[in-house]
Write a protein that holds these residues in place. Sequence first.
Motif, PDB file in Angstrom:
ATOM      1  N   SER A   1       0.813  -1.212   0.000  1.00  0.00           N
ATOM      2  CA  SER A   1       0.000   0.000   0.000  1.00  0.00           C
ATOM      3  C   SER A   1       0.858   1.278   0.000  1.00  0.00           C
ATOM      4  O   SER A   1       0.543   2.251  -0.685  1.00  0.00           O
ATOM      5  N   ILE A   2       1.924   1.256   0.771  1.00  0.00           N
ATOM      6  CA  ILE A   2       2.790   2.444   0.866  1.00  0.00           C
ATOM      7  C   ILE A   2       3.794   2.472  -0.288  1.00  0.00           C
ATOM      8  O   ILE A   2       4.086   3.525  -0.856  1.00  0.00           O
ATOM      9  N   ALA A   3       4.318   1.309  -0.638  1.00  0.00           N
ATOM     10  CA  ALA A   3       5.401   1.265  -1.630  1.00  0.00           C
ATOM     11  C   ALA A   3       4.916   1.504  -3.058  1.00  0.00           C
ATOM     12  O   ALA A   3       5.641   2.076  -3.874  1.00  0.00           O
ATOM     13  N   THR A   4       3.676   1.090  -3.361  1.00  0.00           N
ATOM     14  CA  THR A   4       3.199   1.196  -4.751  1.00  0.00           C
ATOM     15  C   THR A   4       3.118   2.656  -5.233  1.00  0.00           C
ATOM     16  O   THR A   4       3.653   2.981  -6.296  1.00  0.00           O
ATOM     17  N   PRO A   5       2.492   3.569  -4.472  1.00  0.00           N
ATOM     18  CA  PRO A   5       2.484   4.962  -4.954  1.00  0.00           C
ATOM     19  C   PRO A   5       3.880   5.586  -4.986  1.00  0.00           C
ATOM     20  O   PRO A   5       4.176   6.383  -5.884  1.00  0.00           O
ATOM     21  N   LEU A   6       4.732   5.228  -4.020  1.00  0.00           N
ATOM     22  CA  LEU A   6       6.079   5.804  -4.006  1.00  0.00           C
ATOM     23  C   LEU A   6       6.893   5.308  -5.198  1.00  0.00           C
ATOM     24  O   LEU A   6       7.616   6.072  -5.844  1.00  0.00           O
ATOM     25  N   PHE A   7       6.748   4.035  -5.504  1.00  0.00           N
ATOM     26  CA  PHE A   7       7.441   3.476  -6.677  1.00  0.00           C
ATOM     27  C   PHE A   7       6.931   4.168  -7.951  1.00  0.00           C
ATOM     28  O   PHE A   7       7.716   4.519  -8.841  1.00  0.00           O
ATOM     29  N   THR A   8       5.620   4.389  -8.009  1.00  0.00           N
ATOM     30  CA  THR A   8       5.030   5.068  -9.179  1.00  0.00           C
ATOM     31  C   THR A   8       5.641   6.454  -9.351  1.00  0.00           C
ATOM     32  O   THR A   8       5.971   6.867 -10.466  1.00  0.00           O
ATOM     33  N   GLY A   9       5.796   7.174  -8.244  1.00  0.00           N
ATOM     34  CA  GLY A   9       6.374   8.526  -8.304  1.00  0.00           C
ATOM     35  C   GLY A   9       7.794   8.509  -8.836  1.00  0.00           C
ATOM     36  O   GLY A   9       8.158   9.322  -9.700  1.00  0.00           O
ATOM     37  N   ILE A  10       8.589   7.569  -8.348  1.00  0.00           N
ATOM     38  CA  ILE A  10       9.989   7.485  -8.798  1.00  0.00           C
ATOM     39  C   ILE A  10      10.030   7.059 -10.265  1.00  0.00           C
ATOM     40  O   ILE A  10      10.766   7.623 -11.077  1.00  0.00           O
TER      41      ILE A  10
END
Length: 339
Positions: free
Chosen positions: A160-169
């Motif tokens: 849940s936390i890693a998916t949006p952050l990965f998308t941003g990078i």
Amino acid sequence: MLMNQGESDYTGKLERAAQLLQDHTGPVVLVTHIDPDGDAIGSCLGLQRTLRFLGKNAQTYASVPRYLNFLLENEDEILPPGVVLTPETLLVVLDVDSHDSKRVEGVTLEGTFPNFILNIDHHGTNVRKAQLSIVEPAKAACALMVAELVALLGVAFTRSIATPLFTGISTDTGSFRFTNTNSEVLEMASHLLSGGADLGFINESLSQTPHHMYRLQAQVLGTVEFLHGGLTITAQVNTAMLETVGASWEDVESLVGVIRSAEGTELAVLFKVYSEDSVKLSLRSRGRVSAQNIAIALGGGGHMAAAGVTVNASYAETRARFELEAVKEFSRVGMGSGL
Ligand code: 5GP
Ligand code: MN
């Protein structure tokens, strides 16, 4: 009150941000820039989910573009812009200069600055006037900075936390292809993947191009011109084109990416003609010239490789002003002869 410090103390500042968020008992409001991209929405969602995990009252206000809706776990996870701040609110401004009132969306800051603003951004043009400004132009994405903050908060990367952050990078590095893709980026991407970032889901969701986009591309590609002996590619899009194909301005964001790969070009510019006296430029450089310098000269900002500006003038005048600044920039880097 905390004071601004030099830019060098990045880790120290991030630790202060973590402490500040840990200690804060009131509401936390998260906002980002207008026309939010994957980095903007990914940074907000990654931090919001982390803060909620820590029991905080955290809420993002932004207008999520349709193509990023897949990141939302429920409809009201992000609320529309227009929040009214209370004095107890800690305002977190991500991926934009908190003091650029034309660019910040979600909250009207003119005259109503809250007691405390935490600004996390990777734009060198940031004026760094927040109570805690963490601005690091060397960072490829704001989501990378947020991921480092999440780690300092002691919260594990979950799907849940890693998916949006990965998308941003991924978004801000052009899917790990731009030159800002360094070892730090790949290491963090690796940590996020280990934590459950769903790469397949992200890329599958991002590659669902609505049918009208092909008709829009056909219109826009019909306007392509090559300037400066082939060093610059330009294209334009206007309201009439959008109406013809049933598209909206939100659909236009990705189009500069379509023209930027033209062989032999150093600079790509998409003119978004909003009206007779308002034109937005999206500038992209392969790295030899600075898109940022041209944007700044016209009153905007951004990064060396990707920058933007909205000019309050006609298309013809905006284009003339752009061409002048582009020639200056080509000359500055020794590519101006014969232009
Ligand atoms: P885009 O062309 O995708 O809108 O923006 C490219 C980059 O330039 C992004 O990092 C964005 O934040 C920045 N940018 C775009 N428009 C403006 C503007 O009007 N002012 C400033 N300061 N930055 C901008
Ligand atoms: Mn960004």
